[in-house]
Scaffold this motif. Sequence first.
Motif, PDB file in Angstrom:
ATOM      1  N   UNK A  91       0.830  -1.208   0.000  1.00 44.91           N
ATOM      2  CA  UNK A  91       0.000   0.000   0.000  1.00 44.91           C
ATOM      3  C   UNK A  91       0.862   1.256   0.000  1.00 44.91           C
ATOM      4  N   UNK A  92       1.943   1.225   0.760  1.00 43.82           N
ATOM      5  CA  UNK A  92       2.807   2.406   0.865  1.00 43.82           C
ATOM      6  C   UNK A  92       3.518   2.734  -0.448  1.00 43.82           C
ATOM      7  N   UNK A  93       3.521   1.796  -1.364  1.00 47.27           N
ATOM      8  CA  UNK A  93       4.108   2.063  -2.677  1.00 47.27           C
ATOM      9  C   UNK A  93       3.182   2.915  -3.547  1.00 47.27           C
ATOM     10  N   UNK A  94       1.898   2.941  -3.192  1.00 42.52           N
ATOM     11  CA  UNK A  94       0.955   3.796  -3.907  1.00 42.52           C
ATOM     12  C   UNK A  94       1.114   5.231  -3.429  1.00 42.52           C
ATOM     13  N   UNK A  95       0.933   6.169  -4.320  1.00 43.12           N
ATOM     14  CA  UNK A  95       1.042   7.586  -3.989  1.00 43.12           C
ATOM     15  C   UNK A  95      -0.337   8.232  -4.067  1.00 43.12           C
ATOM     16  N   UNK A  96      -0.784   8.781  -2.954  1.00 41.62           N
ATOM     17  CA  UNK A  96      -2.106   9.415  -2.907  1.00 41.62           C
ATOM     18  C   UNK A  96      -1.957  10.886  -3.283  1.00 41.62           C
ATOM     19  N   UNK A  97      -2.151  11.178  -4.545  1.00 41.29           N
ATOM     20  CA  UNK A  97      -2.094  12.554  -5.031  1.00 41.29           C
ATOM     21  C   UNK A  97      -3.495  13.150  -5.038  1.00 41.29           C
ATOM     22  N   UNK A  98      -3.555  14.464  -5.193  1.00 35.93           N
ATOM     23  CA  UNK A  98      -4.836  15.127  -5.397  1.00 35.93           C
ATOM     24  C   UNK A  98      -5.223  14.968  -6.866  1.00 35.93           C
ATOM     25  N   UNK A  99      -6.280  14.210  -7.113  1.00 37.51           N
ATOM     26  CA  UNK A  99      -6.687  13.931  -8.493  1.00 37.51           C
ATOM     27  C   UNK A  99      -7.894  14.771  -8.878  1.00 37.51           C
ATOM     28  N   UNK A 544      -7.711   1.813   4.171  1.00 41.43           N
ATOM     29  CA  UNK A 544      -6.436   2.527   4.106  1.00 41.43           C
ATOM     30  C   UNK A 544      -6.491   3.529   2.948  1.00 41.43           C
ATOM     31  N   UNK A 545      -6.073   4.759   3.162  1.00 42.50           N
ATOM     32  CA  UNK A 545      -6.141   5.749   2.080  1.00 42.50           C
ATOM     33  C   UNK A 545      -5.304   5.363   0.865  1.00 42.50           C
ATOM     34  N   UNK A 546      -4.242   4.596   1.078  1.00 37.51           N
ATOM     35  CA  UNK A 546      -3.392   4.192  -0.042  1.00 37.51           C
ATOM     36  C   UNK A 546      -4.130   3.280  -1.026  1.00 37.51           C
ATOM     37  N   UNK A 547      -5.225   2.677  -0.575  1.00 36.25           N
ATOM     38  CA  UNK A 547      -6.080   1.904  -1.464  1.00 36.25           C
ATOM     39  C   UNK A 547      -7.363   2.670  -1.807  1.00 36.25           C
ATOM     40  N   UNK A 548      -7.920   3.366  -0.818  1.00 35.03           N
ATOM     41  CA  UNK A 548      -9.245   3.950  -0.990  1.00 35.03           C
ATOM     42  C   UNK A 548      -9.280   5.294  -1.679  1.00 35.03           C
ATOM     43  N   UNK A 549      -8.195   6.070  -1.627  1.00 33.89           N
ATOM     44  CA  UNK A 549      -8.261   7.448  -2.112  1.00 33.89           C
ATOM     45  C   UNK A 549      -7.472   7.668  -3.400  1.00 33.89           C
ATOM     46  N   UNK A 558       2.063   6.049 -10.080  1.00 37.12           N
ATOM     47  CA  UNK A 558       1.578   6.325  -8.729  1.00 37.12           C
ATOM     48  C   UNK A 558       0.957   5.099  -8.060  1.00 37.12           C
ATOM     49  N   UNK A 559       0.824   3.989  -8.807  1.00 31.45           N
ATOM     50  CA  UNK A 559       0.098   2.834  -8.257  1.00 31.45           C
ATOM     51  C   UNK A 559       0.882   1.521  -8.340  1.00 31.45           C
ATOM     52  N   UNK A 560       2.172   1.531  -8.081  1.00 30.66           N
ATOM     53  CA  UNK A 560       2.915   0.257  -8.151  1.00 30.66           C
ATOM     54  C   UNK A 560       2.456  -0.755  -7.109  1.00 30.66           C
ATOM     55  N   UNK A 561       1.983  -0.282  -5.958  1.00 32.16           N
ATOM     56  CA  UNK A 561       1.490  -1.201  -4.942  1.00 32.16           C
ATOM     57  C   UNK A 561       0.260  -1.940  -5.406  1.00 32.16           C
ATOM     58  N   UNK A 562      -0.665  -1.204  -6.018  1.00 27.85           N
ATOM     59  CA  UNK A 562      -1.855  -1.846  -6.581  1.00 27.85           C
ATOM     60  C   UNK A 562      -1.450  -2.842  -7.664  1.00 27.85           C
ATOM     61  N   UNK A 563      -0.521  -2.430  -8.542  1.00 24.31           N
ATOM     62  CA  UNK A 563      -0.121  -3.309  -9.645  1.00 24.31           C
ATOM     63  C   UNK A 563       0.492  -4.606  -9.119  1.00 24.31           C
ATOM     64  N   UNK A 564       1.267  -4.504  -8.043  1.00 25.83           N
ATOM     65  CA  UNK A 564       1.855  -5.716  -7.476  1.00 25.83           C
ATOM     66  C   UNK A 564       0.784  -6.582  -6.830  1.00 25.83           C
ATOM     67  N   UNK A 565      -0.166  -5.946  -6.166  1.00 25.14           N
ATOM     68  CA  UNK A 565      -1.265  -6.702  -5.569  1.00 25.14           C
ATOM     69  C   UNK A 565      -2.026  -7.463  -6.648  1.00 25.14           C
TER      70      UNK A 565
END
Length: 978
Positions: A91-99, A544-549, A558-565
């Motif tokens: 999750x921490x590999x994901x970056x929560x930017x303002x989209x 967790x915001x790294x998944x939800x936001x 910005x989403x390498x954690x999701x891609x690995x999951x």
Amino acid sequence: MTQLFPQTSTVDTATLETNGTAPAAPLSPFTARHLGPTADDTEAMLTALGYATLSELIDATVPTAIRLPHALKLPQGADEATALAQLKTLANQNQVWRSYLGLGYANTFTPAVVQRNVLENPGWYTQYTPYQPEISQGRLEALLNFQTLVTDLTGMEIANASLLDEGTAAAEAMTLAFNARKQKDAKTFWVSAACHPQTIDVVKTRALPLGIEVVVGDHQTLSFDTPVFGVLLQYPATDGVIYNYEDFVTQAHANHALVTVAADLLSLTLLRPPGEFSADIVVGNTQRFGVPLGFGGPHAAFFATRNSFARKLPGRLVGVSKDTYGNPALRLTLQTREQHIRRDAATSNICTAQVLLAIMASMYAVYHGPEGLRAIASRIHYQTQTLAAALTEAGFELGKEPVFDTLRVGVGDRQAAILTRAANHRINLRILDAETLIIALDETVTEADLQDLITVFTGDLNSEFKIQNSNLTHSLTPSLPHALTRTTPYLTHPTFNRYHSETEMLRYLYRLQNKDLSLATAMIPLGSCTMKLNATAEMVPITWPEFGQIHPFAPSEQTPGYRQLFADLETWLAEITGFDGVSLQPNAGAQGEYAGLLVIREYHQQRGDYHRNVCLIPQSAHGTNPASAVMAGMKVVPVACDEDGNIDVTDLQAKAEKHSENLSALMVTYPSTHGVFEAGIAEICAIIHTHGGQVYMDGANMNAQVGLCRPADFGADVCHLNLHKTFCIPHGGGGPGVGPIGVKAHLVPYLPGHSLTSGVGGKQGIGAVTSAPWGSASILPISWMYIAMMGGAGLTRATEIAILNANYIAQRLAGHYDILYTGQNGRVAHECILDVRPFKKSADIGVEDVAKRLIDYGFHPPTMSWPVAGTLMVEPTESEAKAELDRFCDAMIAIREEIRAIETGESDRNNNLLKNAPHTAIDLVSDWDRPYSREQAVFPTPFTRNAKFWPAVNRIDQAYGDRNLICSCAGMDTYSEA
């Protein structure tokens, strides 16, 4: 594949194994928490069944020819803390930017009272679909609120209880318009280029196999020179412009076309609703009503239309009826619309809804009320106006007006510099073309965010634009033309005007929750539905915001954690099923069916076999199977079943030979729909392959296969998996779900792609089947955690215990009830069918009477009348302890004795415990003229005296609600008058 941390400790495997049976690897500590029976329980149940070991039972149940010869090659199961830590690393590999990307998705604030007490509350997320309305009144009321929210804001007459996503809803609207068309030669569906691109993609995917031509263009130049049966518009448009469609709608109707409007629901608090300019259908997404972005899902779409289309409405519909006392009571209404009843005559395969997310959206509206929603929308609109003024002053050319929350900004050759500054501020902007950017605001935007946006565009670090009245106030006046401004009231029902303090809201949520039986209350033994434990450790990561936001179209870096999951899950699921490729995109089981059949269709067409369109389907199959086949452009040919419930291989052979030249596929469920392992499954698959067809396996019963056998190994080419069944994503009252598909190597090139995201699907992939590239991405961590904590050995043990529990129930109830179907050695798979049909003749007791009486004993009834009318299908899962299984069996045996009392004349044939069930607290205080005691009625066991679950209403009059259709909050007086 992610390598989990090495195990530092494991539970003593002897406590989990039975009489020398050992898995290939140690069982994780979590496995013991997931499995209901203890070692002593397991031994006692095996003894009752006549087996010395668990492996003996499995050998007697699962055909030897299809058994997996080796252990699953999965990481060793981890304990909860280790798995959570590893997932947190991802999750921490994901970056929560303002989209500020828009495209129908917006960041939002989930009210804390809703997050804690609905989303994170097992009393809400472990409920099943409300097919037993007497014990589902809370969630049915929440869904009625949802329907009211949608009808009020859209200005339409009726709305369903939600759909999968906006793209799917738009595709369903196209299908409705196609089937309702007056000009039968009209096969063109016209779509505005101003629609969200992912919606256009899903519509195109759905149209192709139905022979519908999709034409995309500018509504301002459409002349209707050729017959068009329907049109799709976006309101506001994807680039933010709010068009006045009234004249266009009039023109479309004059040319016999139905008009669908895809609308932003929050904007309709300010904008004239589509129903007021004569739209026929309104669809959209309720995500911005308090539901996290979640990288694309799950979110609750909506579908609203006119009453004249009520019986064509896809999905589910909550309506008002009455119970035996005449009190208002809610239920799923117009049940003949349920597409699985229509089978190959279905116009949709949708048999689910995004219930949990629809409830969240409805509660967001209840919490804020009409004034609060309008204030939120007004603030967003005011901020958009402010930003527009600042950008105009800075020399940028903006798109057409009016707008609600989205600006089209011409930036010319400044785009690269702007995007660089945006990245430095961790801001995502949508690139429309080489010289144009899109900014879409949302309710989370602050004055500081606006200042950052202005700085990003101007490059002036010292610029200051003060935002006046930026707080949530009622003084913000929308700057909209009168013709586009809403003037009609909405959400006037007391429910939306009563619960604005947290105290009142909390009590309202718990009042509703207490009306529903969930897994937090008791076992839900629904056959084919697999209501197993949804462990808390599995649920924690979804908030967790790294998944939800994260926006579904955030840049891939910005989403390498999701891609690995995703990669982990695809690898693990491929190993579990034996397939070579997996797509996680389908966001429901029926969607997976559809995607799998489209992959098969594309495979044949790429080989030049355009004529292959026949799909063989056993008569016992779930109705979504033939519905999905029809949607995929196939012709359904039914295959008979023998007296034991198995596929009639002789009939299958004959049908395969007859249709050999045109055979496309066989759809088969394994273990069978009747809950047994058919010994001839490999032969069945071979017959289809001999005649050039492909085998699609419905994975609804994968819970009985994991670790023991694999679909790809015994002949399946495609299989969908219900992650909300086998892999622990909770049902959430009837949604969310995930229905990924696994395929063999020759079908991998055709896995579904997505036009807005690279690296999704195969090189020759079919079009998108869902709006988001990975469907309901934010709940995939649940299944990741389940597999990671169980490991291969734990997953295998779960399957073995599921089979043990089902056979134990069948053994205990045999002699009291006929067990309708068994496989080799008289064993069932993970579920069994109890035949209650003889009681109709002997005591005038039907399956519904037995089911409703079981509620008095504190249980959710098993699956009624499917796959065989007049029966109960029971699936205990591996998560239920022996004590709960015995409590259920004791209840069923006691009910059998109550039936026997009717048969012998001891109890009245018309006025008895079963005919009057379920009994409520009202019965205790009402006049009592029944030939049995109140205690017998409501406290049939000591357990119910100590832990009574009270149904909220008495038995509901099913037909009354259909005759008197009320599907929105109209006030209790209206219900009574109906």
